[in-house]
Design a protein around this motif. Sequence first.
Motif, PDB file in Angstrom:
ATOM      1  N   ASP A 128       0.805  -1.224   0.000  1.00  0.00           N
ATOM      2  CA  ASP A 128       0.000   0.000   0.000  1.00  0.00           C
ATOM      3  C   ASP A 128       0.840   1.277   0.000  1.00  0.00           C
ATOM      4  OD1 ASP A 128       1.057  -0.220   2.502  1.00  0.00           O
ATOM      5  OD2 ASP A 128      -0.834   0.000   3.602  1.00  0.00           O
ATOM      6  N   SER A 129       2.138   1.142  -0.300  1.00  0.00           N
ATOM      7  CA  SER A 129       3.026   2.315  -0.319  1.00  0.00           C
ATOM      8  C   SER A 129       2.624   3.287  -1.423  1.00  0.00           C
ATOM      9  CB  SER A 129       4.476   1.862  -0.539  1.00  0.00           C
ATOM     10  OG  SER A 129       5.323   2.970  -0.747  1.00  0.00           O
ATOM     11  N   SER A 130       2.852   4.564  -1.158  1.00  0.00           N
ATOM     12  CA  SER A 130       2.564   5.594  -2.160  1.00  0.00           C
ATOM     13  C   SER A 130       3.693   5.723  -3.178  1.00  0.00           C
ATOM     14  CB  SER A 130       2.348   6.949  -1.467  1.00  0.00           C
ATOM     15  OG  SER A 130       3.536   7.355  -0.794  1.00  0.00           O
ATOM     16  N   LEU A 131       4.828   5.067  -2.890  1.00  0.00           N
ATOM     17  CA  LEU A 131       5.978   5.146  -3.798  1.00  0.00           C
ATOM     18  C   LEU A 131       5.704   4.364  -5.073  1.00  0.00           C
ATOM     19  CD1 LEU A 131       8.840   4.616  -1.187  1.00  0.00           C
ATOM     20  CD2 LEU A 131       8.052   6.777  -2.161  1.00  0.00           C
ATOM     21  N   ARG A 132       5.955   4.999  -6.223  1.00  0.00           N
ATOM     22  CA  ARG A 132       5.685   4.363  -7.511  1.00  0.00           C
ATOM     23  C   ARG A 132       6.899   4.279  -8.419  1.00  0.00           C
ATOM     24  NH1 ARG A 132       1.359   1.243  -7.019  1.00  0.00           N
ATOM     25  NH2 ARG A 132      -0.067   2.274  -5.545  1.00  0.00           N
ATOM     26  N   LYS A 133       7.947   5.051  -8.116  1.00  0.00           N
ATOM     27  CA  LYS A 133       9.165   5.015  -8.919  1.00  0.00           C
ATOM     28  C   LYS A 133      10.370   5.301  -8.028  1.00  0.00           C
ATOM     29  CE  LYS A 133       8.075   9.679 -10.611  1.00  0.00           C
ATOM     30  NZ  LYS A 133       7.889  10.499 -11.823  1.00  0.00           N
ATOM     31  N   PRO A 134      11.558   4.788  -8.418  1.00  0.00           N
ATOM     32  CA  PRO A 134      12.754   4.929  -7.576  1.00  0.00           C
ATOM     33  C   PRO A 134      13.093   6.370  -7.223  1.00  0.00           C
ATOM     34  CG  PRO A 134      13.133   3.331  -9.313  1.00  0.00           C
ATOM     35  CD  PRO A 134      11.820   3.986  -9.626  1.00  0.00           C
ATOM     36  N   GLU A 135      12.791   7.310  -8.111  1.00  0.00           N
ATOM     37  CA  GLU A 135      13.111   8.712  -7.838  1.00  0.00           C
ATOM     38  C   GLU A 135      12.445   9.206  -6.563  1.00  0.00           C
ATOM     39  OE1 GLU A 135      13.455   8.135 -12.285  1.00  0.00           O
ATOM     40  OE2 GLU A 135      12.188   7.417 -10.651  1.00  0.00           O
ATOM     41  N   GLU A 136      11.333   8.586  -6.185  1.00  0.00           N
ATOM     42  CA  GLU A 136      10.580   9.020  -5.014  1.00  0.00           C
ATOM     43  C   GLU A 136      11.167   8.505  -3.698  1.00  0.00           C
ATOM     44  OE1 GLU A 136       6.732   7.558  -5.965  1.00  0.00           O
ATOM     45  OE2 GLU A 136       6.315   9.123  -7.450  1.00  0.00           O
ATOM     46  N   LEU A 137      12.274   7.761  -3.792  1.00  0.00           N
ATOM     47  CA  LEU A 137      12.920   7.243  -2.584  1.00  0.00           C
ATOM     48  C   LEU A 137      13.708   8.314  -1.828  1.00  0.00           C
ATOM     49  CD1 LEU A 137      14.223   3.800  -3.910  1.00  0.00           C
ATOM     50  CD2 LEU A 137      12.552   4.133  -2.073  1.00  0.00           C
ATOM     51  N   LYS A 138      13.920   9.457  -2.435  1.00  0.00           N
ATOM     52  CA  LYS A 138      14.704  10.506  -1.789  1.00  0.00           C
ATOM     53  C   LYS A 138      14.120  10.845  -0.415  1.00  0.00           C
ATOM     54  CE  LYS A 138      16.837  15.011  -2.551  1.00  0.00           C
ATOM     55  NZ  LYS A 138      17.089  16.100  -3.528  1.00  0.00           N
ATOM     56  N   GLY A 139      14.990  10.783   0.599  1.00  0.00           N
ATOM     57  CA  GLY A 139      14.590  11.089   1.963  1.00  0.00           C
ATOM     58  C   GLY A 139      13.913   9.949   2.687  1.00  0.00           C
ATOM     59  N   ARG A 140      13.731   8.812   1.995  1.00  0.00           N
ATOM     60  CA  ARG A 140      13.045   7.668   2.608  1.00  0.00           C
ATOM     61  C   ARG A 140      14.036   6.705   3.259  1.00  0.00           C
ATOM     62  NH1 ARG A 140       7.436   7.522   1.774  1.00  0.00           N
ATOM     63  NH2 ARG A 140       6.874   9.270   0.428  1.00  0.00           N
ATOM     64  N   SER A 141      13.535   5.881   4.154  1.00  0.00           N
ATOM     65  CA  SER A 141      14.375   4.902   4.851  1.00  0.00           C
ATOM     66  C   SER A 141      14.347   3.569   4.109  1.00  0.00           C
ATOM     67  CB  SER A 141      13.893   4.721   6.287  1.00  0.00           C
ATOM     68  OG  SER A 141      12.530   4.314   6.315  1.00  0.00           O
ATOM     69  N   ILE A 142      15.519   2.975   3.941  1.00  0.00           N
ATOM     70  CA  ILE A 142      15.641   1.720   3.198  1.00  0.00           C
ATOM     71  C   ILE A 142      16.503   0.749   3.988  1.00  0.00           C
ATOM     72  CG2 ILE A 142      16.306   0.648   1.015  1.00  0.00           C
ATOM     73  CD1 ILE A 142      16.173   3.424  -0.276  1.00  0.00           C
ATOM     74  N   ALA A 143      15.980  -0.439   4.205  1.00  0.00           N
ATOM     75  CA  ALA A 143      16.737  -1.486   4.885  1.00  0.00           C
ATOM     76  C   ALA A 143      17.553  -2.265   3.869  1.00  0.00           C
ATOM     77  CB  ALA A 143      15.789  -2.431   5.616  1.00  0.00           C
ATOM     78  N   VAL A 144      18.796  -2.607   4.231  1.00  0.00           N
ATOM     79  CA  VAL A 144      19.655  -3.408   3.367  1.00  0.00           C
ATOM     80  C   VAL A 144      20.758  -4.035   4.212  1.00  0.00           C
ATOM     81  CG1 VAL A 144      21.250  -1.519   2.766  1.00  0.00           C
ATOM     82  CG2 VAL A 144      20.938  -3.429   1.169  1.00  0.00           C
ATOM     83  N   ALA A 145      21.209  -5.212   3.803  1.00  0.00           N
ATOM     84  CA  ALA A 145      22.319  -5.865   4.498  1.00  0.00           C
ATOM     85  C   ALA A 145      23.636  -5.292   3.975  1.00  0.00           C
ATOM     86  CB  ALA A 145      22.278  -7.373   4.261  1.00  0.00           C
ATOM     87  N   GLN A 146      24.430  -4.752   4.873  1.00  0.00           N
ATOM     88  CA  GLN A 146      25.693  -4.134   4.469  1.00  0.00           C
ATOM     89  C   GLN A 146      26.642  -5.173   3.865  1.00  0.00           C
ATOM     90  OE1 GLN A 146      27.738  -1.998   7.572  1.00  0.00           O
ATOM     91  NE2 GLN A 146      28.968  -0.842   6.129  1.00  0.00           N
ATOM     92  N   GLY A 147      27.247  -4.820   2.741  1.00  0.00           N
ATOM     93  CA  GLY A 147      28.205  -5.707   2.094  1.00  0.00           C
ATOM     94  C   GLY A 147      27.575  -6.800   1.255  1.00  0.00           C
ATOM     95  N   SER A 148      26.261  -6.766   1.110  1.00  0.00           N
ATOM     96  CA  SER A 148      25.567  -7.788   0.331  1.00  0.00           C
ATOM     97  C   SER A 148      25.421  -7.354  -1.118  1.00  0.00           C
ATOM     98  CB  SER A 148      24.179  -8.039   0.924  1.00  0.00           C
ATOM     99  OG  SER A 148      23.361  -6.886   0.748  1.00  0.00           O
ATOM    100  N   SER A 149      24.978  -8.283  -1.968  1.00  0.00           N
ATOM    101  CA  SER A 149      24.717  -7.934  -3.361  1.00  0.00           C
ATOM    102  C   SER A 149      23.615  -6.880  -3.437  1.00  0.00           C
ATOM    103  CB  SER A 149      24.318  -9.184  -4.152  1.00  0.00           C
ATOM    104  OG  SER A 149      23.165  -9.786  -3.596  1.00  0.00           O
ATOM    105  N   ALA A 150      22.663  -6.953  -2.504  1.00  0.00           N
ATOM    106  CA  ALA A 150      21.583  -5.971  -2.479  1.00  0.00           C
ATOM    107  C   ALA A 150      22.100  -4.574  -2.161  1.00  0.00           C
ATOM    108  CB  ALA A 150      20.533  -6.380  -1.449  1.00  0.00           C
ATOM    109  N   HIS A 151      23.179  -4.498  -1.413  1.00  0.00           N
ATOM    110  CA  HIS A 151      23.783  -3.210  -1.064  1.00  0.00           C
ATOM    111  C   HIS A 151      24.213  -2.484  -2.339  1.00  0.00           C
ATOM    112  CE1 HIS A 151      26.732  -1.015   1.911  1.00  0.00           C
ATOM    113  NE2 HIS A 151      25.937  -0.187   1.267  1.00  0.00           N
ATOM    114  N   PHE A 152      24.915  -3.214  -3.211  1.00  0.00           N
ATOM    115  CA  PHE A 152      25.347  -2.570  -4.452  1.00  0.00           C
ATOM    116  C   PHE A 152      24.165  -2.326  -5.378  1.00  0.00           C
ATOM    117  CE2 PHE A 152      26.959  -2.572  -8.837  1.00  0.00           C
ATOM    118  CZ  PHE A 152      27.790  -1.456  -8.742  1.00  0.00           C
TER     119      PHE A 152
END
Length: 342
Positions: A128-152
């Motif tokens: 149900d997020s209002s985000l529809r495109k990557p550009e809208e991620l500015k200022g948002r919080s994002i979880a990621v595992a440090q040093g993982s493929s997802a990090h890059f």
Amino acid sequence: MRRHLVPAALLLPLTLLLAACGGNSAADTAGAGTDGKGSLTLNVGDQKGGSEAVLRAAGELKNLDYKIKWSTFTSGPPLLEAVNAKAVDIGGVGNTPPVFAAGAGSKVSVVAAWHGTSKGEAILVPKDSSLRKPEELKGRSIAVAQGSSAHFQLIASLKEAGLKLSDVKVKYLQPADALAAFTGGKVDAWAVWDPYTSQVLGAKQGRILADGDGVVNGLSFQVAAPSALKDTKKAAAVKDYLERLRRAHDWVYRHPDAWAKVWAKDTGLPYEVALASVKRTNASRIAVAVDKPLIASEQRIADTFTELKLIPGKVDFAAFVDTRFNGGLPPSTTTPRVYKDS
């Protein structure tokens, strides 16, 4: 040998190899075992649902004239720490952990590679997020595992959208904590890999905002200890092991449904989630050569993390590869397979 996880239907986190996790957890040797016979033992690092599972499913652990002793790790970085410490002779990881290991000056050598699609590496947002495109991620919080493929993948996807890592609020969380934060509304997005991607989509708890296809290199590796490669008998065992693993991945492409059933049983994933992950990611992998384009691609990842000061100093990735096992493999730029029914 089967290692069971808490049912994924409850959306509890899994720790799997196939897209190369990050983290600092130690090996879980409780489920480890030995295959084969003979006086020589090849110590292999693995993750749940990884190399051992696919080799066993494909029938490639038969007629071994050496022993394989398995050690199970929760993610790529601690596996490579074990390789560096000579506790493990060889193990599988994704495209980013070797870069961090090289940056730390670890004694590791990339000896084999697979090229697959990166559709399973995704930035997920709640349904149900209002985000529809990557550009809208500015200022948002994002979880990621440090040093993982997802990090890059996160960094590369942000760059595609005209953003920098500093434009978002990064929360470095391992999958267990990241999933809880994501489903609990504590973060706006989650950068992760399959089968977590398929798991979240299957439970209808999120959707893909952006994936890594065409953004990251889609490579995964087998990484060995240089000391093992200097041992003639162990090097021969490594060669045989890699040949078996390549045949096993070919088997996955030809038998996706059968592999999904085995993978689901081995990991506790629902069959439908496992099959979706196979179709999206696993069945696409093709064995490729460890060559100059591969080295250049990994060098770009290393340089990116150096520029962000997440790796201290310049990394010469070429110093951390061994090309002796390439044989007649196609170049690393070879197009991944396409799942027949996708």
